[in-house]
Design an enzyme around this catalytic site. Structure first.
Site, PDB file in Angstrom:
ATOM      1  N   ASP A  31      16.743 -25.406   7.698  1.00  0.00           N
ATOM      2  CA  ASP A  31      16.052 -26.588   8.233  1.00  0.00           C
ATOM      3  C   ASP A  31      14.790 -26.110   8.938  1.00  0.00           C
ATOM      4  O   ASP A  31      14.814 -25.068   9.609  1.00  0.00           O
ATOM      5  CB  ASP A  31      16.981 -27.298   9.240  1.00  0.00           C
ATOM      6  CG  ASP A  31      16.586 -28.743   9.502  1.00  0.00           C
ATOM      7  OD1 ASP A  31      17.421 -29.637   9.254  1.00  0.00           O
ATOM      8  OD2 ASP A  31      15.448 -28.984   9.970  1.00  0.00           O
ATOM      9  N   TYR A 150       8.520 -43.242  -1.580  1.00  0.00           N
ATOM     10  CA  TYR A 150       9.758 -42.533  -1.226  1.00  0.00           C
ATOM     11  C   TYR A 150      10.751 -42.586  -2.403  1.00  0.00           C
ATOM     12  O   TYR A 150      11.275 -41.556  -2.844  1.00  0.00           O
ATOM     13  CB  TYR A 150      10.374 -43.160   0.035  1.00  0.00           C
ATOM     14  CG  TYR A 150      11.776 -42.723   0.294  1.00  0.00           C
ATOM     15  CD1 TYR A 150      12.067 -41.386   0.576  1.00  0.00           C
ATOM     16  CD2 TYR A 150      12.840 -43.623   0.227  1.00  0.00           C
ATOM     17  CE1 TYR A 150      13.370 -40.971   0.799  1.00  0.00           C
ATOM     18  CE2 TYR A 150      14.134 -43.218   0.453  1.00  0.00           C
ATOM     19  CZ  TYR A 150      14.396 -41.902   0.730  1.00  0.00           C
ATOM     20  OH  TYR A 150      15.688 -41.497   0.934  1.00  0.00           O
TER      21      TYR A 150
HETATM   22  N1  UFG Z   1      15.122 -54.527  10.223  1.00  0.00           N
HETATM   23  C1  UFG Z   1      14.769 -55.365  11.265  1.00  0.00           C
HETATM   24  N2  UFG Z   1      14.328 -54.797  12.428  1.00  0.00           N
HETATM   25  C2  UFG Z   1      14.230 -53.448  12.613  1.00  0.00           C
HETATM   26  C3  UFG Z   1      14.623 -52.590  11.552  1.00  0.00           C
HETATM   27  C4  UFG Z   1      15.050 -53.168  10.370  1.00  0.00           C
HETATM   28  O1  UFG Z   1      14.844 -56.585  11.142  1.00  0.00           O
HETATM   29  O2  UFG Z   1      13.820 -53.004  13.703  1.00  0.00           O
HETATM   30  C5  UFG Z   1      15.618 -55.105   8.961  1.00  0.00           C
HETATM   31  C6  UFG Z   1      14.741 -54.731   7.762  1.00  0.00           C
HETATM   32  O3  UFG Z   1      13.641 -55.584   7.649  1.00  0.00           O
HETATM   33  C7  UFG Z   1      15.747 -54.829   6.623  1.00  0.00           C
HETATM   34  C8  UFG Z   1      17.088 -54.416   7.268  1.00  0.00           C
HETATM   35  O4  UFG Z   1      16.883 -54.576   8.679  1.00  0.00           O
HETATM   36  O5  UFG Z   1      15.854 -56.163   6.234  1.00  0.00           O
HETATM   37  C9  UFG Z   1      17.475 -52.968   6.998  1.00  0.00           C
HETATM   38  O6  UFG Z   1      16.375 -52.120   7.310  1.00  0.00           O
HETATM   39  P1  UFG Z   1      16.476 -50.530   7.480  1.00  0.00           P
HETATM   40  O7  UFG Z   1      15.109 -50.051   7.843  1.00  0.00           O
HETATM   41  O8  UFG Z   1      17.595 -50.207   8.419  1.00  0.00           O
HETATM   42  O9  UFG Z   1      16.906 -50.027   6.051  1.00  0.00           O
HETATM   43  P2  UFG Z   1      16.230 -50.252   4.623  1.00  0.00           P
HETATM   44  O10 UFG Z   1      17.140 -51.161   3.863  1.00  0.00           O
HETATM   45  O11 UFG Z   1      14.828 -50.672   4.707  1.00  0.00           O
HETATM   46  O12 UFG Z   1      16.183 -48.774   4.039  1.00  0.00           O
HETATM   47  C10 UFG Z   1      17.271 -47.883   3.999  1.00  0.00           C
HETATM   48  C11 UFG Z   1      16.756 -46.466   4.165  1.00  0.00           C
HETATM   49  C12 UFG Z   1      15.873 -46.079   3.024  1.00  0.00           C
HETATM   50  C13 UFG Z   1      16.583 -46.322   1.721  1.00  0.00           C
HETATM   51  C14 UFG Z   1      17.121 -47.719   1.652  1.00  0.00           C
HETATM   52  C15 UFG Z   1      17.949 -47.877   0.436  1.00  0.00           C
HETATM   53  O13 UFG Z   1      16.014 -46.352   5.356  1.00  0.00           O
HETATM   54  O14 UFG Z   1      15.550 -44.726   3.130  1.00  0.00           O
HETATM   55  O15 UFG Z   1      17.935 -47.994   2.802  1.00  0.00           O
HETATM   56  O16 UFG Z   1      18.617 -49.070   0.428  1.00  0.00           O
HETATM   57  F1  UFG Z   1      15.719 -46.141   0.718  1.00  0.00           F
END
Ligand code: UFG
Length: 340
Positions: A31, A150
């Site tokens: 790492d 990504y």
């Molecule tokens: N969200 C909020 N507020 C926040 C953070 C997130 O409302 O502060 C919402 C987002 O808009 C989304 C949901 O919560 O609707 C989930 O968001 P995350 O950022 O927790 O996760 P993502 O689904 O965007 O992405 C994750 C990983 C990625 C991966 C993806 C695959 O972070 O690396 O899942 O499904 F690619």
């Protein structure tokens, strides 16, 4: 049996290191500590796991001599490759950084592995390789059309792995994670990103007095309550899937790929409600417009992982939120001690 774990000081990597040590494997963590934490490495080194040995090598996948130093120091039986940049929004703004680090870093790892005749690798892929869902739940036959850099870096690596299998006989298992959640049940390691972009830690951070108001992105989606639906998979269940994938390869399994999720979707509002229930706190929330690039619904069909690997996720969303909360409390204590 010696397992090289790249990114072992990070969130998902560190939980896997614990699972490997507990299963009796020797672990070599590689790492560069850019996103991983030395405190995490120290915690992992201090674990009293009978019979298994742990070594930590600080190095960068982009420097071939660093990668080479791992293979020349240790005989490696198999690799679990976590090290990568993984922030979707950042990847769109800085694609060069992502292609360079994720794709080139993996190519350096694979070419050195070939030189040392190491031909088994478990790779962290992602649901983001599928892009906007054409149908849900998403199975492994779903077309892979990533909509951000990504996801494209991870798909490129999957393709490279197929070519390297044909040409050099490298066998890989690509695990396509959905939304990973929770922390170690014994609160030794957990999610520790800066900045934090993920839903659950962001909601939980808003329970602290000095925390910011939680921002809920998008309440007008075509879903059960207007907020995005995701499939939250517990990080310890995820680690068990990696152990099974490793065994599959060590037993002579062919190159393969699996979705890791629960087959169940939870909306952002539902997750928020469980967080309030688990913490017993009223969490400040602000409704905001949609975040760019968020699909309305992402749910895994995990039948293949069940059938081929014999993997069954055991923990609920509430379990993940409980451990994630215990970890956030611990992390906020640690960070406030650092400031003093
Ligand atoms: N969200 C909020 N507020 C926040 C953070 C997130 O409302 O502060 C919402 C987002 O808009 C989304 C949901 O919560 O609707 C989930 O968001 P995350 O950022 O927790 O996760 P993502 O689904 O965007 O992405 C994750 C990983 C990625 C991966 C993806 C695959 O972070 O690396 O899942 O499904 F690619």
């Amino acid at each position: 049996m010696n397992i090289l774990v790249t990114g072992g000081a990070g969130y998902i990597g560190s939980h896997n290191v614990i699972a490997l040590l507990e299963a009796g494997y020797n672990v070599i963590i590689f790492d560069n500590l850019e996103l991983g934490h030395i405190e995490t490495v120290n915690t992992l080194k201090s674990l009293n796991t009978k019979g298994s040995v742990i070594d930590f090598i600080e190095g960068n996948l982009l420097l071939l001599q660093d990668v080479e130093s791992v293979f020349s120091k240790h005989h490696i039986d198999a690799i679990i490759h976590f090290a990568a940049y993984s922030q979707v929004a950042e990847s769109v703004k800085e694609p060069l950084k992502y292609y360079y680090n994720n794709v080139l870093g993996t190519m350096n790892l694979l070419s050195t592995a070939i030189d040392y005749d190491v031909k088994k690798i478990v790779f962290s892929s992602t649901a983001a390789t599928y892009g906007e869902p054409v149908y849900t739940p998403i199975d492994e036959k779903h077309p892979q059309n990533p909509i951000n850099t990504y996801g494209r870096t991870k798909l490129m690596i999957e393709n490279i792995m197929d070519d390297y299998d044909k040409a050099y006989g490298i066998k890989s298992v690509r695990l396509r994670y959905f939304n990973v959640a929770g922390a170690d049940s014994q609160n030794r390691v957990g999610e520790w990103h800066n900045p934090e972009t993920h839903l659950i830690p962001n909601i939980l951070k808003s329970t602290f007095n000095n925390g910011k108001v939680f921002q809920m992105f998008g309440t007008d989606y075509d879903t059960k309550d207007g907020t995005c639906v995701r499939d939250y998979i517990n990080v310890e269940d995820l680690a068990q899937a990696h152990l099974l994938a490793l065994k599959y390869l060590l037993n002579g399994g062919e190159t393969n790929y699996f979705n890791l999720g629960t087959n169940e979707g939870s909306s952002v509002k539902e997750v928020f409600d469980v967080c309030e229930k688990v913490t017993g706190k009223k969490i400040p929330v602000e409704r905001k417009p949609r975040r760019a690039g968020d699909p309305a619904t992402l749910i895994a069909d995990n039948k293949k992982a069940k059938e081929v690997l014999g993997w069954t996720p055991k923990k609920t969303l509430q379990d993940s939120i409980k451990t994630a909360y215990a970890w956030e409390v611990e992390l906020s204590k640690r960070l406030s001690n650092q400031v003093k």
